[in-house]
Design an enzyme around this catalytic site. Sequence first.
Site, PDB file in Angstrom:
ATOM      1  N   ASP A   1       0.879  -1.152   0.000  1.00 18.29           N
ATOM      2  CA  ASP A   1       0.000   0.000   0.000  1.00 18.29           C
ATOM      3  C   ASP A   1       0.925   1.213   0.000  1.00 18.29           C
ATOM      4  O   ASP A   1       2.109   1.098   0.321  1.00 18.29           O
ATOM      5  CB  ASP A   1      -0.889  -0.039   1.251  1.00 18.29           C
ATOM      6  CG  ASP A   1      -1.838   1.147   1.327  1.00 18.29           C
ATOM      7  OD1 ASP A   1      -2.368   1.563   0.280  1.00 18.29           O
ATOM      8  OD2 ASP A   1      -2.033   1.654   2.448  1.00 18.29           O
ATOM      9  N   ARG A   2       0.445   2.377  -0.342  1.00 16.43           N
ATOM     10  CA  ARG A   2       1.310   3.563  -0.376  1.00 16.43           C
ATOM     11  C   ARG A   2       1.207   4.378   0.911  1.00 16.43           C
ATOM     12  O   ARG A   2       2.145   4.420   1.696  1.00 16.43           O
ATOM     13  CB  ARG A   2       0.963   4.430  -1.594  1.00 16.43           C
ATOM     14  CG  ARG A   2       2.027   5.496  -1.870  1.00 16.43           C
ATOM     15  CD  ARG A   2       1.595   6.483  -2.920  1.00 16.43           C
ATOM     16  NE  ARG A   2       0.687   7.469  -2.337  1.00 16.43           N
ATOM     17  CZ  ARG A   2       0.028   8.385  -3.018  1.00 16.43           C
ATOM     18  NH1 ARG A   2       0.115   8.428  -4.331  1.00 16.43           N
ATOM     19  NH2 ARG A   2      -0.765   9.246  -2.423  1.00 16.43           N
ATOM     20  N   ASP A   3       0.063   5.042   1.111  1.00 14.70           N
ATOM     21  CA  ASP A   3      -0.079   5.963   2.243  1.00 14.70           C
ATOM     22  C   ASP A   3      -0.134   5.183   3.548  1.00 14.70           C
ATOM     23  O   ASP A   3      -0.955   4.290   3.715  1.00 14.70           O
ATOM     24  CB  ASP A   3      -1.327   6.829   2.064  1.00 14.70           C
ATOM     25  CG  ASP A   3      -1.279   7.641   0.767  1.00 14.70           C
ATOM     26  OD1 ASP A   3      -0.174   7.968   0.304  1.00 14.70           O
ATOM     27  OD2 ASP A   3      -2.352   7.922   0.212  1.00 14.70           O
TER      28      ASP A   3
ATOM     29  N   CYS B   1      -6.258   2.966  -7.716  1.00 12.06           N
ATOM     30  CA  CYS B   1      -7.695   3.015  -7.960  1.00 12.06           C
ATOM     31  C   CYS B   1      -8.169   4.439  -7.676  1.00 12.06           C
ATOM     32  O   CYS B   1      -7.995   4.924  -6.563  1.00 12.06           O
ATOM     33  CB  CYS B   1      -8.417   2.033  -7.043  1.00 12.06           C
ATOM     34  SG  CYS B   1     -10.213   2.275  -7.057  1.00 12.06           S
TER      35      CYS B   1
ATOM     36  N   HIS C   1     -11.300   5.462  -7.663  1.00 11.87           N
ATOM     37  CA  HIS C   1     -12.726   5.440  -7.330  1.00 11.87           C
ATOM     38  C   HIS C   1     -13.014   5.694  -5.848  1.00 11.87           C
ATOM     39  O   HIS C   1     -12.233   5.321  -4.987  1.00 11.87           O
ATOM     40  CB  HIS C   1     -13.333   4.101  -7.744  1.00 11.87           C
ATOM     41  CG  HIS C   1     -13.119   3.795  -9.188  1.00 11.87           C
ATOM     42  ND1 HIS C   1     -12.256   2.819  -9.618  1.00 11.87           N
ATOM     43  CD2 HIS C   1     -13.637   4.367 -10.295  1.00 11.87           C
ATOM     44  CE1 HIS C   1     -12.247   2.796 -10.944  1.00 11.87           C
ATOM     45  NE2 HIS C   1     -13.081   3.719 -11.379  1.00 11.87           N
TER      46      HIS C   1
ATOM     47  N   CYS D   1     -16.334  -0.343  -7.536  1.00  6.13           N
ATOM     48  CA  CYS D   1     -15.469  -0.903  -8.573  1.00  6.13           C
ATOM     49  C   CYS D   1     -14.793  -2.176  -8.044  1.00  6.13           C
ATOM     50  O   CYS D   1     -14.837  -2.459  -6.851  1.00  6.13           O
ATOM     51  CB  CYS D   1     -14.412   0.121  -8.971  1.00  6.13           C
ATOM     52  SG  CYS D   1     -13.293   0.490  -7.590  1.00  6.13           S
TER      53      CYS D   1
ATOM     54  N   ARG E   1     -10.860  -1.156  -6.137  1.00  2.00           N
ATOM     55  CA  ARG E   1     -10.663  -0.518  -4.824  1.00  2.00           C
ATOM     56  C   ARG E   1     -10.552  -1.594  -3.748  1.00  2.00           C
ATOM     57  O   ARG E   1     -11.448  -2.403  -3.570  1.00  2.00           O
ATOM     58  CB  ARG E   1     -11.827   0.427  -4.513  1.00  2.00           C
ATOM     59  CG  ARG E   1     -11.633   1.159  -3.199  1.00  2.00           C
ATOM     60  CD  ARG E   1     -12.745   2.169  -2.933  1.00  2.00           C
ATOM     61  NE  ARG E   1     -12.585   2.714  -1.614  1.00  2.00           N
ATOM     62  CZ  ARG E   1     -11.733   3.693  -1.297  1.00  2.00           C
ATOM     63  NH1 ARG E   1     -11.002   4.255  -2.245  1.00  2.00           N
ATOM     64  NH2 ARG E   1     -11.619   4.106  -0.058  1.00  2.00           N
ATOM     65  N   LYS E   2      -9.412  -1.583  -3.054  1.00  3.33           N
ATOM     66  CA  LYS E   2      -9.266  -2.530  -1.948  1.00  3.33           C
ATOM     67  C   LYS E   2     -10.350  -2.239  -0.918  1.00  3.33           C
ATOM     68  O   LYS E   2     -10.654  -1.086  -0.700  1.00  3.33           O
ATOM     69  CB  LYS E   2      -7.868  -2.387  -1.315  1.00  3.33           C
ATOM     70  CG  LYS E   2      -6.734  -2.772  -2.256  1.00  3.33           C
ATOM     71  CD  LYS E   2      -5.372  -2.482  -1.647  1.00  3.33           C
ATOM     72  CE  LYS E   2      -5.172  -0.973  -1.555  1.00  3.33           C
ATOM     73  NZ  LYS E   2      -3.950  -0.548  -0.916  1.00  3.33           N
TER      74      LYS E   2
END
Length: 166
Positions: A10-12, A92, A94, A100, A103-104
């Site tokens: 994950d990024r953030d 993602c 969204h 969608c 989106r996790k």
Amino acid sequence: MNKKKAVFLDRDGVINENRIDYVKNTNELKIFDFVGSAITELKSMGFLVVVVTNQSAINRGLTTEKLVNEIHDEIQKYLKNYETVIDRFYFCPHKPNEKCNCRKPRPGLLEKAILEIGIEPNKSWMIGDNDSDITAGIEVGCQTIKLDNNFNLKNAVEQIRKKSSI
């Protein structure tokens, strides 16, 4: 075809500080100081490193795909100091109510990476700081590690190293 092993990040909250109001541009990006060495370590163990991140700030009108790509370019620029890179970024745009598949906690971003890059999920890991990251990883068959305030990416990499050497 020989499938590759990867660590999905994950990024953030994993690579950079999370912001309640979203990381919307490079000025708001604060990369954790251990990220360069952690990614270098993952690469030395033969893993591809792939970022999979929800970026609903795009469809909320708070940022743009161009600015998100600039943030990713800035992360890559930072990683050059450690002679490493992230192999691919997937995001993602969204909002949660758009339902969608990318989106996790849904697994769409990971599935896309698995198909496009040729990744073997059962040799791979998903590291994130939210339950949605872990759910997406489990859904595709990855091992997972959830980060928190007392357990960061550097700790997760050490855990992967120990499990890889068994």
